[in-house]
Write an enzyme that holds these catalytic residues in place. Sequence first.
Site, short mmCIF file in Angstrom:
data_model
loop_
_atom_site.label_atom_id
_atom_site.label_comp_id
_atom_site.label_asym_id
_atom_site.label_seq_id
_atom_site.Cartn_x
_atom_site.Cartn_y
_atom_site.Cartn_z
N PRO A 270 0.82 -1.20 0.00
CA PRO A 270 0.00 0.00 0.00
C PRO A 270 0.86 1.26 0.00
O PRO A 270 1.87 1.33 0.71
CB PRO A 270 -0.80 -0.12 1.30
CG PRO A 270 -0.83 -1.59 1.59
CD PRO A 270 0.50 -2.10 1.12
N GLU A 271 0.47 2.24 -0.79
CA GLU A 271 1.23 3.48 -0.85
C GLU A 271 0.66 4.49 0.14
O GLU A 271 -0.33 4.22 0.83
CB GLU A 271 1.25 3.99 -2.29
CG GLU A 271 1.82 2.93 -3.24
CD GLU A 271 2.28 3.45 -4.59
OE1 GLU A 271 2.61 4.65 -4.69
OE2 GLU A 271 2.33 2.65 -5.55
N ASN B 143 5.59 2.29 -5.84
CA ASN B 143 5.95 1.97 -7.22
C ASN B 143 5.03 2.62 -8.25
O ASN B 143 5.48 3.02 -9.32
CB ASN B 143 5.95 0.45 -7.41
CG ASN B 143 6.95 0.01 -8.44
OD1 ASN B 143 7.78 0.80 -8.91
ND2 ASN B 143 6.91 -1.25 -8.83
#
Length: 311
Positions: free
Chosen positions: A2-3, A203
């Site tokens: 998770p970002e 990413n």
Amino acid sequence: MPEGHSVHRLATQLGDVFGGQALVVSSPQGRFSDGAAILDGRRLVSSRAHGKQLFLELAAPDDPSDVLIMRSHLGIYGAWGFAGDSEFSAASSIGAPRRLGERESEDSLQSVEHDDDGRVIPDPPVGAVRVRLVGDHGWADLRGPALCTVETPDEAAAAEAKLGPDPLDPDADPAAFCERAARSRRPIAVLLMEQDMIAGVGNIFRAESLFRQGVDPFLPGVSASEETLEALWSENVELMRTGVRLGRIITTDPSDRPGIDEAEAWPEQANYVYGRAGLPCRRCGTTVQRQKLAGRALFWCPSCQPPVSPR
């Protein structure tokens, strides 16, 4: 993994459903039993994120100045699941595993039992639940985090000081990122993933911000202009804010997905290059490339992001 936008949404969610409540804290799995025993019965004072790390501030019920922090990092496999009664509004889950982004719904609202004091009686835990938080109307289960620890405020502050500025923090100073990046000879695509350089970028945001700014991902930080670094910071601020608002990472402009609203863009029309290796670039038609860089898959368009220095 998770970002940062997911963790900020999670922090808001936990604050909304548990803020001010005395929580029953347990570790059904047993791996956090000591920490749970220390935190059990404490009241949630605040819930906030810095990058990909979550900071829950819990105060002793009889002494508001006695505060401890539960600091966690979901890592690759971590996820929070929520459930509760009709007064409990929460995401069904935030974190990994995910299939089509962070889906939120009313599926987490259940018909549950309550005790004589009106507090919800949670269902038995399913799977390896590291931490369970139970409030007045619902509960949250944390599974598979890379990090979960109890710290004093000073210890938590020291850990947070090691992180770079967070684009989702309105008070963050981008100069800290720009100055550090400008001293490094490593590729800018690597630097954007380093949490002590800039916190919360993962990413997808890495690939999409570089594409949108037309930056060669292999450009050394030391070769990047001040304007380029500032533009990448600003780009990530805007993309991550959109991620917080939508709950999904949508980076395409309306002009590049005509007739498709942002709410309908996921997943086919959501991104420019991430996950699109071998497909034509949405803007120029060049084949999107994929390459391992520092152990992670990098996606880019060689035409829209032309090299400006030797690799």
